[in-house]
Design an enzyme around this catalytic site. Sequence first.
Site, PDB file in Angstrom:
ATOM      1  N   ASP A 112      69.927   9.202  -6.192  1.00  0.00           N
ATOM      2  CA  ASP A 112      70.305   8.058  -7.047  1.00  0.00           C
ATOM      3  C   ASP A 112      71.901   7.817  -7.001  1.00  0.00           C
ATOM      4  O   ASP A 112      72.324   8.478  -6.470  1.00  0.00           O
ATOM      5  CB  ASP A 112      69.712   8.451  -8.623  1.00  0.00           C
ATOM      6  CG  ASP A 112      70.646   9.472  -9.266  1.00  0.00           C
ATOM      7  OD1 ASP A 112      70.647  10.476  -8.614  1.00  0.00           O
ATOM      8  OD2 ASP A 112      70.935   9.163 -10.422  1.00  0.00           O
ATOM      9  N   GLU A 123      70.617  11.475 -11.613  1.00  0.00           N
ATOM     10  CA  GLU A 123      71.869  12.670 -11.647  1.00  0.00           C
ATOM     11  C   GLU A 123      72.948  11.798 -12.266  1.00  0.00           C
ATOM     12  O   GLU A 123      73.756  12.294 -13.262  1.00  0.00           O
ATOM     13  CB  GLU A 123      72.111  13.203 -10.465  1.00  0.00           C
ATOM     14  CG  GLU A 123      73.333  14.399 -10.455  1.00  0.00           C
ATOM     15  CD  GLU A 123      74.856  13.793 -10.475  1.00  0.00           C
ATOM     16  OE1 GLU A 123      75.711  14.664 -10.751  1.00  0.00           O
ATOM     17  OE2 GLU A 123      74.927  12.516 -10.103  1.00  0.00           O
TER      18      GLU A 123
HETATM   19  C1  LIG Z   1      82.147  14.515  -8.430  1.00  0.00           C
HETATM   20  C2  LIG Z   1      80.776  14.637  -9.027  1.00  0.00           C
HETATM   21  C3  LIG Z   1      80.361  16.003  -9.411  1.00  0.00           C
HETATM   22  C4  LIG Z   1      79.816  13.786  -8.141  1.00  0.00           C
HETATM   23  C5  LIG Z   1      78.616  13.623  -9.087  1.00  0.00           C
HETATM   24  N1  LIG Z   1      77.506  13.129  -8.425  1.00  0.00           N
HETATM   25  C6  LIG Z   1      78.884  12.903 -10.165  1.00  0.00           C
HETATM   26  O1  LIG Z   1      79.123  11.557 -10.068  1.00  0.00           O
HETATM   27  N2  LIG Z   1      78.156  13.189 -11.493  1.00  0.00           N
HETATM   28  C7  LIG Z   1      78.128  12.350 -12.706  1.00  0.00           C
HETATM   29  C8  LIG Z   1      79.718  12.263 -13.363  1.00  0.00           C
HETATM   30  O2  LIG Z   1      80.045  11.286 -14.079  1.00  0.00           O
HETATM   31  O3  LIG Z   1      80.469  13.170 -12.987  1.00  0.00           O
END
Ligand SMILES: CC(C)C[C@H](N)C(=O)NCC(=O)O
Length: 493
Positions: A122, A187
């Site tokens: 996603d 996610e």
């Molecule tokens: C750099 C993050 C760990 C990447 C992850 N996919 C993400 O965007 N998570 C949601 C968040 O808001 O951290």
Amino acid sequence: VPPQMGPLAASVILLVVSAVRGFPYTELAQWVDSHQEEYVEALRDWVAVESDSSNVLKRPELHRMMEMVAQKLRQMGGTVELVDVGEQELPDGSTLALPKVVTAQFGNDSNKSTVCVYGHVDVQPAKLEDGWATEPYNLTDINGNLYGRGASDNKAPVLAWIHAVQAYQALDVELPVNVKFIIEGMEETGSNGLDAMIVAQRDTFFSEVDYIIISDCGWLSRRPAITYGTRGNCYFYAEVEGPKKDLHSGVYGGAVVEPMVDLIGIMDTLISPSGKILIPGIREAVAPLSDEEWKMYQDIQFDMDNYKDKIGVSQLMYNNKVDLLAHLWRYPTVSIHGIEGAFSDPGTKTVIPAKVTAKFSIRQVPNMDPAAVKKQVTEYLHSVFAKRKSPNKLKVTMVIGAKPWLADTQHVLYEAGKAAVKRVFQMDPDLIREGGTIPVAKFQDVTGKSIVMLPIGGFDDGLHSQNEKISRYNYIEGTKLFIAYLNEVSQIT
Ligand SMILES: CC(C)C[C@H](N)C(=O)NCC(=O)O
């Protein structure tokens, strides 16, 4: 292999040859190089799907995305399941089917270790008018950078893992470990449905898993990195409701206590201009920075000027490297993301919005506890709101409560990572933490398995931002890194 030989005999020969010669990294890497156009096309197909998990109108696209992932893994001969994880309750009380979680398995040899690769397909929202230079859902190659929403977060890394397994299969090199995949579609909005699924499958899908590998993050610089910590996140809505409908600010301005003024007033009490969190109890819970940690940060090569240039600011909150890294990785922060119900279109509408909802989040670090943070924030906001003696109503809701995660860098998985990085990039990796959030703590708590984060994203990929990209270099060399890593993990005794 002589051309007149049948496929079975040919693969037996290849296996014997590779067993005698050891791990055929060079051949596998050459395979990857010669298939890079196919890999870019595969990424183009995935980026074209607007799998935005935050937009309920895009849910059919998200379902289609999960089907595409399952189909790809099935075509490779994996044992694939699309696991129903139930429904999502929307703010108006209605429900919507969550995207299914894809699980897959390649190999089931009890003499081998089993790794489980977690990823997500996603994405965050993206529109050309947000300031993208290219169509966000049309992968565009400019000077070796592949621009598109979700390119780095997290579609290319998921594909790179799939292509790593495919390369072993294509060259008839036996996979050195059993490989499982768990790919989700929520996610970016808090992994809705995943927690319960992990719990439900603890004694089935996860029972033979030895190690969990996550590649949903990026490097800190041009040097490859291995990540040993993530921040968690508590995401809040603060709603202030006043008049029963929006009002004309000339006709009613001065007569009513405006919800927006209340909301901005209480938002301004969350954090000071110098970044100090003002909510009682939050800073007190944070684990102190140890000398060893300070030294680790000190030893990391990090160019602050380049960092400033890349994000386009003239000044950062902290002007020394250790403070900056510590505040990115191991201290909490408050971010205010937006206000729903507020006038935000171009033009000069003179409205008093009747109901406004601020959205803000607090990144979590050891030893903060999301349940305690929920209580601290709710009580604090109600107490500052009470002091305003406003007739309006305040409602505070925590909609995401994800815990931080921290691993032991001495663990063998990290040694395996260092060896794989050395093989592919001929240098040692940085050992870093990540300021963002993924459901890694849940995997750790429920399965008890060891976890490593092996990023391939670049430091300037622009996740969640305009012009997100991954470079061809990181995508292709990253695929080789995963090939090498599977071999290194198989050497763990
Ligand atoms: C750099 C993050 C760990 C990447 C992850 N996919 C993400 O965007 N998570 C949601 C968040 O808001 O951290």
